[in-house]
Design an enzyme around this catalytic site. Structure first.
Site, PDB file in Angstrom:
ATOM      1  CE  LYS A 243      31.162 -21.717  16.562  1.00  0.00           C
ATOM      2  NZ  LYS A 243      30.159 -20.873  17.691  1.00  0.00           N
TER       3      LYS A 243
ATOM      4  N   GLY B 185      38.025 -20.408  17.568  1.00  0.00           N
ATOM      5  CA  GLY B 185      37.548 -20.064  19.136  1.00  0.00           C
ATOM      6  C   GLY B 185      37.860 -21.157  20.103  1.00  0.00           C
ATOM      7  N   GLY B 186      37.331 -21.431  21.015  1.00  0.00           N
ATOM      8  CA  GLY B 186      37.610 -22.199  22.223  1.00  0.00           C
ATOM      9  C   GLY B 186      37.401 -23.844  21.721  1.00  0.00           C
ATOM     10  CG  MET B 187      34.265 -25.567  22.914  1.00  0.00           C
ATOM     11  SD  MET B 187      32.523 -25.612  23.227  1.00  0.00           S
ATOM     12  CE  MET B 187      32.021 -26.950  21.912  1.00  0.00           C
ATOM     13  CB  ALA B 188      33.950 -24.260  16.772  1.00  0.00           C
ATOM     14  CG  ASN B 189      39.102 -24.347  14.096  1.00  0.00           C
ATOM     15  OD1 ASN B 189      39.679 -23.579  14.980  1.00  0.00           O
ATOM     16  ND2 ASN B 189      39.716 -25.560  13.696  1.00  0.00           N
ATOM     17  CB  VAL B 190      34.415 -19.694  12.285  1.00  0.00           C
ATOM     18  CG1 VAL B 190      33.463 -18.994  11.204  1.00  0.00           C
ATOM     19  CG2 VAL B 190      33.905 -19.930  13.600  1.00  0.00           C
TER      20      VAL B 190
ATOM     21  CG  ASP C 194      29.800 -16.550  26.778  1.00  0.00           C
ATOM     22  OD1 ASP C 194      30.233 -15.856  27.672  1.00  0.00           O
ATOM     23  OD2 ASP C 194      30.543 -17.085  26.001  1.00  0.00           O
TER      24      ASP C 194
ATOM     25  N   GLY D 101      38.557 -17.492  11.507  1.00  0.00           N
ATOM     26  CA  GLY D 101      39.052 -17.422  12.843  1.00  0.00           C
ATOM     27  C   GLY D 101      38.613 -18.943  13.733  1.00  0.00           C
TER      28      GLY D 101
END
Length: 595
Positions: free
Chosen positions: A41, A21-26, A135, A19
């Site tokens: 990540k 995210g806002g800053m990274a791909n996993v 968070d 998947g």
């Protein structure tokens, strides 16, 4: 570009996409050394030159590597390859708590308490390490296939050093779980995490968050303006003590909340006990309905725009008629609007501040570093972080956050990381462990994989791949950063070549097999024209084959030649009995038997 088949650092082969995210791909990857699935990540390409994003990404790795807990996603490795920042983490096969709640709209109360207990246990460890998550939300809590909760995304966990307005902008993305003090731009505390945990508990009980709105700002306003709805209004079957946990955790004022997550857990774990069934509803004590006021981001700025509330004596307050709720609500709205106005003013003023390069204070004393940073018109966070270091002497500065030479605004807050010396660990006794499991355990404690060596040895009492000896004794204090260890790993019993026993007598076969540690199993005898009766015809395995002590050898002995088939004739019986045997039917004479 990362695609299926890409190998990172000659070790992690990408086998799928998990998947973004806002800053990274996993990505899902295979660890080619330890032969296991991991999650990798990777900081997104468009952030590769963003120093703030890189700092946050590295903070996540730093925070998570300090936390070893069954309910926190483990971090195995951190690295950089061709400018690409990556973190290798435990791969959790399952879903996140947000999806889990949507898929299970009526979670049994016992399961709710169990999941929340796991989460509280993990956050308790983080708080013991002086790490605030900041968070917490169901999207950052993974649920594996066995129902075990695991917290992830400590990307903003270590004390943030940007201005409070930047923190607010960063956190508005998680505004449904945002504490009132964070929504006003204030610094997050342990009680801020507790507030978010209370909202998560509310969502698990009801299936939805307490506040919704058309924008992040409208939701933020509700967090410090509206009371949390009562969960028992949605579901009267929820015991009052369990609702009280939600109310106590989500109190508007920090002083009304639980002091620690341990206190929250102590209350939660008995919330379903029958003896607490008649407990009254929790009511905050610090602020009453008539006197509650919202603390602004900058009290002096607010007071310039509005008259501060006057303190009155208890006697005067008793004579004074109670204020109307409408008036109280109006005042709260005014203070909320003023607080947001101050946040906006701080933001716009910050844009005009001078940018300063953070001085390098590495290896300075704390006092020297503070003096240098203050001369550079920077603020030093009073909360000094401690960190182990093999290179920097105890008591001296290891690094700063933001890092040395990075550009920040004037008066930006700088966090100092002070060395506590080498972080030594006590060596375990890994004898009897599977070698792969032992290596994984050491890597999680900070050992470099290249400093873990193995030697294969034969061992009759240990299974293959089991550790039989280690070069560092148990309980020895070692530095995981520098130490090297060698494991002697069993290859099982030593192998040898089985003798060709064809023609051996039964007693000789038995004596040989016993002498070399092999087990004899005797099969049914078979006829042979060439091997005398009672001698070994063949074995399984046969001669010349490699075997190990303890193996079983099946032996088959000769029953001698087959007897000839008789043919019926009309001759009298006496003629057959007087006819001597021919050479074709003659059996081996005694003097022909091999010795």
């Amino acid at each position: 570009m990362i695609t299926v088949g890409t190998i990172i650092d000659e070790r992690y082969e990408i086998i799928g996409n998990v998947g973004s995210g806002g800053m990274a791909n996993v990505y899902l990857a295979k660890d080619l050394i330890l032969n296991r699935e991991v999650a990798v990540k990777v900081l997104r390409f468009d952030f590769q030159d963003d120093q703030d994003a890189i700092r946050r990404f590295r903070r996540e790795a730093l925070a998570a590597t300090e936390l070893v807990h069954p309910n926190i996603v483990g971090v195995y490795d951190v690295g950089e390859e061709n400018g690409m920042q990556y973190i290798v983490m435990e791969y959790v096969r399952g879903t996140d708590l947000k999806h889990y709640i949507h898929e299970n709209p009526s979670i049994p109360l016992e399961k709710v308490v169990d999941i929340m207990g796991q989460i509280l246990s993990a956050i308790s460890l983080a708080h013991q390490h002086r790490i605030i998550h900041r968070d917490l939300k169901p999207q950052n809590i993974l649920m594996d296939e066995n129902g075990v909760a695991k917290i992830t995304d400590f990307g903003i966990a270590i004390a943030l050093s940007e201005t409070s307005i930047t923190q607010t902008n960063t956190l508005l993305g998680s505004v449904h779980y945002l504490s009132p003090e964070q929504a006003r731009g204030g610094m997050a505390t342990r009680q801020s995490d507790i507030y978010a945990l209370g909202i998560i508990l509310y969502e698990m009980l009801i299936g939805e968050v307490p506040f919704e709105g058309e924008s992040a700002v409208s939701i933020a306003l509700k967090h410090f303006q509206n009371d949390i709805p009562f969960v028992r209004d949605h579901n009267p079957a929820i015991p009052q003590p369990l609702e009280n946990v939600v109310l106590h955790a989500t109190a508007k004022e920090i002083a009304d909340r639980y002091v620690s997550v341990d206190e929250m857990y102590a209350d939660l774990r008995t919330s379903l006990n029958p003896e607490r069934a008649n407990e009254p509803r929790f009511v905050p004590t610090v602020m009453t309905d008539e006197t509650r006021a919202i603390t602004s981001l900058q009290p002096e700025a607010v007071s310039a725009a509005a008259e501060p509330p006057q303190t009155e004596t208890a006697e005067a307050a008793a004579k004074k008629p109670p204020k109307k709720k409408k008036s109280r609500k109006k005042k709260m709205i005014i203070f909320a609007v003023l607080a947001l106005a101050v946040i906006g003013a701080v933001f716009f003023l910050a844009q005009g501040r001078e940018e300063i390069r953070v001085p390098d204070v590495t290896d300075m004393t704390r006092a020297e570093a503070i003096e240098v940073l203050e001369k550079a018109k920077l603020q030093v966070d009073p909360n000094i972080e401690e960190i182990a270091s093999d290179e920097i002497e105890e008591g001296r500065i290891v690094k700063t956050d933001p890092a040395a030479k990075s550009m920040v605004k004037e008066n930006a807050r700088i966090t100092l990381f002070v060395s506590i010396g080498s972080k030594n660990i006590k060596m375990k006794d890994y004898t009897g462990w599977n070698v792969d499991e032992a290596i994984s355990d050491l890597v999680q404690q900070g050992f470099k994989s290249e400093n873990i060596k193995t030697d294969e040895v034969y061992d009759e009492s240990a299974e293959r791949n089991t550790i039989v000896k280690q070069s560092i004794r148990e309980n020895a204090e070692v530095s995981p950063e520098k130490s090297q260890i060698t494991f002697s790993v069993s290859k099982g019993p030593e192998s040898f070549v089985l003798e060709d026993m064809t023609g051996y007598s039964r007693s000789r076969v038995a004596a040989y097999l016993q002498s070399v540690g092999l087990t004899m199993v005797e099969g049914a005898a078979e006829h042979s024209e060439t091997i005398a009766e009672g001698q070994l015809l063949y074995s399984v395995p046969g001669g010349g084959v490699s075997v190990q002590k303890g193996d079983t050898v099946t032996v088959v002995f000769s029953a001698g030649p087959k007897a000839p088939e008789t043919t019926e004739t009309s001759a009298p019986e006496t003629s057959e009995t007087t006819t001597p045997p021919t050479s074709d039917t003659k059996t081996t004479e005694p003097n022909d038997t091999p010795q």
